[in-house]
Structures are given as structure tokens and as C-alpha cells.
Write an enzyme that holds these catalytic residues in place. Structure first.
Site, PDB file in Angstrom:
ATOM      1  N   GLU A   1       0.819  -1.217   0.000  1.00  0.00           N
ATOM      2  CA  GLU A   1       0.000   0.000   0.000  1.00  0.00           C
ATOM      3  C   GLU A   1       0.850   1.264   0.000  1.00  0.00           C
ATOM      4  O   GLU A   1       0.522   2.254  -0.672  1.00  0.00           O
ATOM      5  CB  GLU A   1      -0.924   0.000   1.233  1.00  0.00           C
ATOM      6  CG  GLU A   1      -1.900   1.148   1.271  1.00  0.00           C
ATOM      7  CD  GLU A   1      -2.969   1.037   0.192  1.00  0.00           C
ATOM      8  OE1 GLU A   1      -2.915   1.851  -0.766  1.00  0.00           O
ATOM      9  OE2 GLU A   1      -3.837   0.155   0.298  1.00  0.00           O
TER      10      GLU A   1
ATOM     11  N   GLY B   1      14.002  20.217  -0.301  1.00  0.00           N
ATOM     12  CA  GLY B   1      14.248  18.790  -0.117  1.00  0.00           C
ATOM     13  C   GLY B   1      13.197  17.891  -0.719  1.00  0.00           C
ATOM     14  O   GLY B   1      13.082  16.718  -0.348  1.00  0.00           O
TER      15      GLY B   1
ATOM     16  N   LYS C   1       4.281   3.867 -10.172  1.00  0.00           N
ATOM     17  CA  LYS C   1       3.018   3.737  -9.441  1.00  0.00           C
ATOM     18  C   LYS C   1       1.874   3.399 -10.381  1.00  0.00           C
ATOM     19  O   LYS C   1       1.032   2.542 -10.072  1.00  0.00           O
ATOM     20  CB  LYS C   1       2.729   5.039  -8.691  1.00  0.00           C
ATOM     21  CG  LYS C   1       3.801   5.410  -7.671  1.00  0.00           C
ATOM     22  CD  LYS C   1       3.597   6.824  -7.147  1.00  0.00           C
ATOM     23  CE  LYS C   1       4.742   7.258  -6.256  1.00  0.00           C
ATOM     24  NZ  LYS C   1       4.610   8.667  -5.807  1.00  0.00           N
TER      25      LYS C   1
END
Length: 428
Positions: A131, A189, A207
Site C-alpha cells: 500500500e 528537499g 506507481k
């Protein structure tokens, strides 16, 4: 109460430290919700002495994650190291062969090795859950494998890289150039060590390939994802899109067609009033369309310590409760290899180009489009700069292969001052 579920955690970066914090701070809640304690037996990371903001003194330490994966005192191997191969893959395989269940946040490993790892898990009678690999804290894997299991999925799409969405949002809201917004994201960042994983669409493409495998019952096919990053998007594109009522998003879209599986991750125009158009900053959104349920929209934090650790713990909790699901929602042996189809579904397209500033240049471009059967919905010529005339064209619905033929022919006209920027306008 039942025996504890014992974790071995490999990788103690932001997400790994977040998982340790949840297990330590919410022990009573986890036990109440699963009927058994969830504990940590051992951990592994590159640097033993780094300050992670949480005590690790209660846990055994393994320098080698493969050794951690085989320990007798762990039931679940939690892989949070990252990387498509190397130690992450070796330790995951070792854990499955040693009879451990595996929870991972590693999208790259699954995008490149998902079928083989799913088959190994199935052969060993173990579960492999991921997940946290897709869209951070949004429970999209659970939605596809469980909540929407009675649907034939017709389309999956979404904004699945928060860094790209941040850059595009800042270009619009602050009037920044792409380079300026990129530098700002880097300073905060937000970028991977290799920025191309983000801005090149690779991270989000990983993904998308995982969601498509679940949605359509196919083997993971990352190599078939059409990838295009956001590096060519200019502030002019952002402004022109806004004038027409659109926003530009790095959008992943997959659908099964008669020609095969379409998977593309590329900048697109979406209506500004749509849920995707209203998505700002580093947030993610996944849209799933099913034949029974219609359209489902899920929005939330796509990265970060809390959201991603939350997703890891969701998988851990399912294992603690005894939930046993196939990796991609059905037995790995039943997943079929999909035929790849290149963006076959017709759509309107946005084209921005600079033409040599001479008579008949625009007419030549219009003629090329007409010769391949593409009609123009809107066309605008604006400003002039150093002998070039910027032109914006929006087409009616057309097939991408016809547009590719037109672009090829345009290159031979002698009137292009720069390569055209081409963006699909996606219906959402």
C-alpha cells in the site's frame, strides 16, 4: 490475547522511523484493533548511529538486511530501503523463502520485478503487500483489491508525484519559470537524489504500472508506460492553459482498450474546475472509474513520514488480523501479459510552437494538420520575438498517431523555429 506479530524493519529513513514511532507510541491501539500485540524484533539500516528521533535500543541490529529477513524471531519483513534491485530485492526474496510475509513501500522494485515476486510469494504461501508504494497515505491499493473488486475498472488516472505538482502549482501561483520552481523544490528537499525520477515521470510511472496491474488483471508492465516529464512546460503554457480554463498536471492515465493496455504518464491539460484541476501543492489524487460504482476520487498526502508509515501499518494490521490477499488482487498465475497500446483513445491536443516570422508560415502548419485529418478548434498567434512568431493551437479530438504524423511533416516545412510542445487535453 494472541501471540504478538513480530516485525523486522529494513531501512530506517523517514518512513522506517515513522513506522517505529507508530509501533512504540500506539501499541495499545494496535493490539485493540487486531486482537494481538504488534512488536519489533530487529532492524537494519546503513548507518547504525544516525539520529532518527526515536530509540532503537530495544531491538536487535542486523547490518545485512538479508540476515534480518531470515531471523527466526520475525513474522513480517518490512522493506523500506528502496531500489529496484540490490539489497532490497535480495532481502525480500530471502524473507519470502524463509516463510515471512513482506510489507514494502518499494514501487521501483515492484514495477520491475512485481510478477516474479508475486509468484514467489504465492509459491511460498506468503503475502506481499505494498500500500505504501503508491500515493503515500491514500489507501488506493486496498480500494482496488477490496472495495472495488466487484467492478470492471474502465480507467485509472491521477496525480501521483507531489514534487511535480508542487513545481507546476508554484509556476502558476508565483509566476515562476520551470527552472525557478525546480530550484525552490530542490531547496525544500522535495526532489529525489536523481531528480529525473520525479520530473521525468519515472517515479509516478512506477506507481501507475502497479495500479494498472491490479485494475485490469495484468502483469506489471512498467516498460510499456509512455513517459514524458514536465521539463518542457513553460510559464507561457501555464498561462495559456489558465486562459482557456485548464490546469497543467503530470497525469497518469491507464485504460484497457480493444487494442490493448494504454499507460501514459505525461503532462496534460485538465479542466480547472475538476477535482484534478483544483489539486494544488504536493498533494496526490487518484481517480478510479468502475462500471458499477462510477467515478471515485481519493485525495491525500502522497509522501512524508506520517502518511507513508500509516500505509505501511495498514498492511501490517491486515496481516495481524489474518487477512490474506494476493499481491495484485488475484492469483499471480492468473495475471495475463497485456498487449501494449500507445495512446489510442482520441482526445483534443494543445500545441505551442514558434514559427519563422514570414508570410504563409501559419498556413503551412494548418495545411499539414488538415492533410492528416486533424481539425483546429482554436488558434492564436501572440507577440513576436527575435524573428519568431509564437503560435497556440487547440485541436478537436484526434488520434495521437495522426498527430505524430503531422508533427513529422511539420519538421519538413521549414517554418518551425522550435520544436512544438504537445499536451493532451484529458477529459475528467
Amino acid at each position: 490475547m494472541s501471540d504478538p506479530l513480530r516485525l523486522g524493519i529494513a531501512g530506517l529513513g523517514t518512513v522506517g522511523a515513522g513506522v517505529v514511532k507508530i509501533v512504540r507510541q500506539k501499541a495499545a491501539l494496535l493490539a485493540e484493533r487486531t486482537g494481538r500485540p504488534v512488536t519489533i524484533s530487529a532492524v537494519s539500516a546503513r548507518h547504525r548511529d544516525a539520529d532518527r528521533g526515536v530509540s532503537l535500543s530495544d531491538y536487535a541490529w542486523e547490518d545485512d538486511p538479508v540476515q534480518l529477513a531470515g531471523r527466526d524471531d520475525i513474522d513480517v519483513f518490512v522493506e523500506l530501503m528502496g531500489g529496484s534491485d540490490g539489497p532490497a530485492k535480495a532481502a525480500t526474496e530471502a524473507a519470502l523463502r524463509a516463510g515471512k510475509d513482506v510489507v514494502t513501500a518499494n514501487k521501483a522494485m515492484l514495477a520491475h520485478n512485481g510478477q516474479a515476486l508475486a509468484e514467489l510469494a504465492e509459491d511460498q504461501g506468503r503475502v506481499l503487500r505494498f500500500e505504501a508504494a503508491v500515493a503515500g497515505g491514500i489507501p488506493v491499493i486496498k480500494a482496488l483489491t477490496e472495495g472495488l473488486a466487484g467492478n470492471e475498472i474502465t480507467r485509472v488516472m491521477g496525480v501521483m508525484n507531489g514534487t511535480c505538482n508542487y513545481i507546476l502549482t508554484r509556476m502558476e501561483s508565483a509566476g515562476l519559470t520551470y527552472d525557478e520552481a525546480f530550484a525552490e523544490a530542490d531547496g525544500l528537499g522535495y526532489l529525489e537524489a536523481d531528480p529525473e525520477l520525479d520530473v521525468g515521470g519515472i517515479d509516478a510511472g512506477h506507481k501507475l504500472s502497479l495500479l494498472a496491474a491490479i485494475a485490469y488483471g495484468t502483469q506489471v508492465a512498467f516498460d510499456s508506460v509512455e513517459l514524458e516529464g514536465i521539463g518542457k512546460i513553460s510559464i507561457d503554457d501555464i498561462r495559456q492553459a489558465s486562459d482557456m480554463g485548464f490546469k497543467i498536471k503530470l497525469l497518469g492515465v491507464s485504460r484497457m482498450t480493444g487494442r490493448g493496455l494504454e499507460q501514459r504518464m505525461a503532462p496534460c491539460l485538465v479542466p480547472a474546475t475538476s477535482p484534478l484541476g483544483q489539486l494544488d501543492g504536493g498533494t496526490n489524487m487518484v481517480v478510479i472509474e468502475g462500471d458499477q460504482v462510477g467515478q471515485i476520487v481519493m485525495r491525500g498526502a502522497g509522501a512524508g513520514e506520517g502518511p507513508t508509515a500509516s500505509a505501511v501499518m495498514g498492511d501490517v494490521m491486515d496481516i495481524a488480523r489474518g487477512t490474506r490477499l494476493s499481491t495484485f488482487g488475484q492469483p499471480a498465475s492468473s495475471l495475463r501479459a497485456a498487449t501494449a497500446a500507445k495512446s489510442a483513445t482520441p482526445a483534443p491536443f494543445y500545441l505551442r510552437m514558434s514559427l519563422v516570422d514570414k508570410p504563409g508560415a501559419l498556413a503551412k502548419i494548418a495545411t499539414v494538420l488538415g492533410e492528416v485529418g486533424i481539425s483546429i478548434d482554436r488558434m492564436r498567434q501572440y507577440g513576436h520575438s527575435e524573428g519568431a512568431a509564437p503560435v497556440l493551437i487547440v485541436t478537436h479530438k484526434s488520434a495521437r498517431d495522426a498527430l505524430d504524423r503531422a508533427l513529422e511533416a511539420m519538421a519538413d516545412t521549414g517554418v518551425l523555429a522550435s520544436d512544438p510542445v504537445v499536451l493532451r487535453i484529458e477529459e475528467v
